[in-house]
Motif scaffolding. Sequence first.
Motif, PDB file in Angstrom:
ATOM      1  N   ILE A 200      15.887  10.903-103.809  1.00 36.92           N
ATOM      2  CA  ILE A 200      14.759  11.264-102.948  1.00 36.92           C
ATOM      3  C   ILE A 200      14.002  10.007-102.551  1.00 36.92           C
ATOM      4  CG2 ILE A 200      12.524  12.420-102.855  1.00 36.92           C
ATOM      5  CD1 ILE A 200      13.594  14.651-104.446  1.00 36.92           C
ATOM      6  N   ASP A 201      13.755   9.122-103.524  1.00 34.29           N
ATOM      7  CA  ASP A 201      13.030   7.885-103.233  1.00 34.29           C
ATOM      8  C   ASP A 201      13.770   7.051-102.197  1.00 34.29           C
ATOM      9  OD1 ASP A 201      11.235   8.603-105.268  1.00 34.29           O
ATOM     10  OD2 ASP A 201      12.455   7.618-106.780  1.00 34.29           O
ATOM     11  N   VAL A 202      15.088   6.988-102.330  1.00 37.62           N
ATOM     12  CA  VAL A 202      15.887   6.195-101.396  1.00 37.62           C
ATOM     13  C   VAL A 202      15.808   6.794 -99.992  1.00 37.62           C
ATOM     14  CG1 VAL A 202      18.191   5.369-100.816  1.00 37.62           C
ATOM     15  CG2 VAL A 202      17.449   5.393-103.201  1.00 37.62           C
ATOM     16  N   HIS A 203      15.948   8.114 -99.895  1.00 34.68           N
ATOM     17  CA  HIS A 203      15.873   8.754 -98.585  1.00 34.68           C
ATOM     18  C   HIS A 203      14.488   8.580 -97.955  1.00 34.68           C
ATOM     19  CE1 HIS A 203      19.837  10.435 -98.410  1.00 34.68           C
ATOM     20  NE2 HIS A 203      19.693  11.119 -99.523  1.00 34.68           N
ATOM     21  N   ILE A 204      13.434   8.684 -98.757  1.00 33.51           N
ATOM     22  CA  ILE A 204      12.082   8.469 -98.242  1.00 33.51           C
ATOM     23  C   ILE A 204      11.954   7.050 -97.697  1.00 33.51           C
ATOM     24  CG2 ILE A 204       9.655   8.218 -98.898  1.00 33.51           C
ATOM     25  CD1 ILE A 204      10.386  11.094 -98.631  1.00 33.51           C
ATOM     26  N   SER A 205      12.516   6.095 -98.419  1.00 36.78           N
ATOM     27  CA  SER A 205      12.477   4.709 -97.967  1.00 36.78           C
ATOM     28  C   SER A 205      13.174   4.536 -96.632  1.00 36.78           C
ATOM     29  CB  SER A 205      13.123   3.804 -99.026  1.00 36.78           C
ATOM     30  OG  SER A 205      13.168   2.467 -98.585  1.00 36.78           O
ATOM     31  N   ARG A 206      14.332   5.204 -96.466  1.00 41.81           N
ATOM     32  CA  ARG A 206      15.066   5.121 -95.202  1.00 41.81           C
ATOM     33  C   ARG A 206      14.290   5.789 -94.072  1.00 41.81           C
ATOM     34  NH1 ARG A 206      18.440   1.561 -94.123  1.00 41.81           N
ATOM     35  NH2 ARG A 206      19.496   2.945 -92.659  1.00 41.81           N
ATOM     36  N   ILE A 207      13.624   6.900 -94.378  1.00 38.59           N
ATOM     37  CA  ILE A 207      12.827   7.584 -93.360  1.00 38.59           C
ATOM     38  C   ILE A 207      11.691   6.678 -92.893  1.00 38.59           C
ATOM     39  CG2 ILE A 207      11.204   9.480 -92.986  1.00 38.59           C
ATOM     40  CD1 ILE A 207      13.026  11.173 -94.845  1.00 38.59           C
ATOM     41  N   ARG A 208      11.017   6.043 -93.851  1.00 40.39           N
ATOM     42  CA  ARG A 208       9.931   5.131 -93.486  1.00 40.39           C
ATOM     43  C   ARG A 208      10.438   4.013 -92.582  1.00 40.39           C
ATOM     44  NH1 ARG A 208       7.966   5.037 -99.525  1.00 40.39           N
ATOM     45  NH2 ARG A 208       6.270   6.571 -99.493  1.00 40.39           N
ATOM     46  N   ALA A 209      11.591   3.453 -92.933  1.00 40.47           N
ATOM     47  CA  ALA A 209      12.134   2.361 -92.131  1.00 40.47           C
ATOM     48  C   ALA A 209      12.459   2.815 -90.711  1.00 40.47           C
ATOM     49  CB  ALA A 209      13.386   1.804 -92.801  1.00 40.47           C
ATOM     50  N   ALA A 210      12.816   4.089 -90.564  1.00 40.28           N
ATOM     51  CA  ALA A 210      13.213   4.607 -89.252  1.00 40.28           C
ATOM     52  C   ALA A 210      12.019   4.981 -88.373  1.00 40.28           C
ATOM     53  CB  ALA A 210      14.125   5.819 -89.421  1.00 40.28           C
ATOM     54  N   ILE A 211      10.939   5.488 -88.978  1.00 38.36           N
ATOM     55  CA  ILE A 211       9.833   6.018 -88.172  1.00 38.36           C
ATOM     56  C   ILE A 211       8.589   5.129 -88.183  1.00 38.36           C
ATOM     57  CG2 ILE A 211      10.640   8.372 -88.582  1.00 38.36           C
ATOM     58  CD1 ILE A 211       8.242   8.755 -90.456  1.00 38.36           C
ATOM     59  N   GLU A 212       8.624   4.048 -88.937  1.00 39.92           N
ATOM     60  CA  GLU A 212       7.475   3.146 -89.002  1.00 39.92           C
ATOM     61  C   GLU A 212       7.935   1.741 -88.626  1.00 39.92           C
ATOM     62  OE1 GLU A 212       6.008   3.492 -92.965  1.00 39.92           O
ATOM     63  OE2 GLU A 212       5.689   5.657 -92.831  1.00 39.92           O
ATOM     64  N   ASP A 213       7.505   1.255 -87.457  1.00 37.32           N
ATOM     65  CA  ASP A 213       7.960  -0.053 -86.999  1.00 37.32           C
ATOM     66  C   ASP A 213       6.886  -1.135 -87.051  1.00 37.32           C
ATOM     67  OD1 ASP A 213       6.319   0.844 -85.000  1.00 37.32           O
ATOM     68  OD2 ASP A 213       7.713   0.439 -83.348  1.00 37.32           O
TER      69      ASP A 213
END
Length: 235
Positions: A200-213
């Motif tokens: 879950i932590d890894v997926h959250i990290s990937r989501i942040r990288a995708a939607i926060e520039d």
Amino acid sequence: MCRTMNERLLLIDDDARLSTMVGDYLRGHGFEVDCAGSLGAGRERLKHDHYDALLLDLMLPDGDGLELTRELRADARLHRLPLLMLTARGEPMDRIVGLELGADDYLPKPFEPRELLARVKALLRRALPDAGPGEVLSFGRLEIDLGARQARLDGQACELTSHQFELLVVLARSPGRVLSRDRIMDALKGHPMDAFDRSIDVHISRIRAAIEDDPKAPQRVLTVRGAGYVFAKSQ
């Protein structure tokens, strides 16, 4: 939305005995299964045939599955292909790296065939498109199009796997509310994941990288230590 044909799976694993067992088991539950014993053979299959999901071993005779995962997520035709990694026990960093590169899920070896079946079904269920145009959730620069199953930042598509998109939707449907890991897993329609698993932590990290520039801007998805995660109402 229901499929009119059996889902087609590609299993890339150099263990011939395991591939035969897994292939027979999944075929017995209505899937079409092709097997490849190396990265090279798998690449050829993916180049010429269509698959609904990929089951990928990490350790292969001509390379590792992480290499292929990286290639797939950079390929415009295959970047949304649902991908389940098969990993040996004792390789937590490989699993984490695989998720960071874009794998949707992982399953440690040895595994129970029934668990594999459950994970494959969950993977395919999350990948099904919606029947209609769907709802669009808007949060300033960020749009989450449920019908297209796509998140967009300033109109540009964000690179998310099917599972990461589902996770983002769960959070975005409850803006301002802290969601525990258990609550998130319940909302993900039975995704088989341990509440203490780092995926879950890894997926959250990937989501942040995708939607926060903008690294200077407040985070859209916040971690509440000891409680869970919260999607910020405003940014």
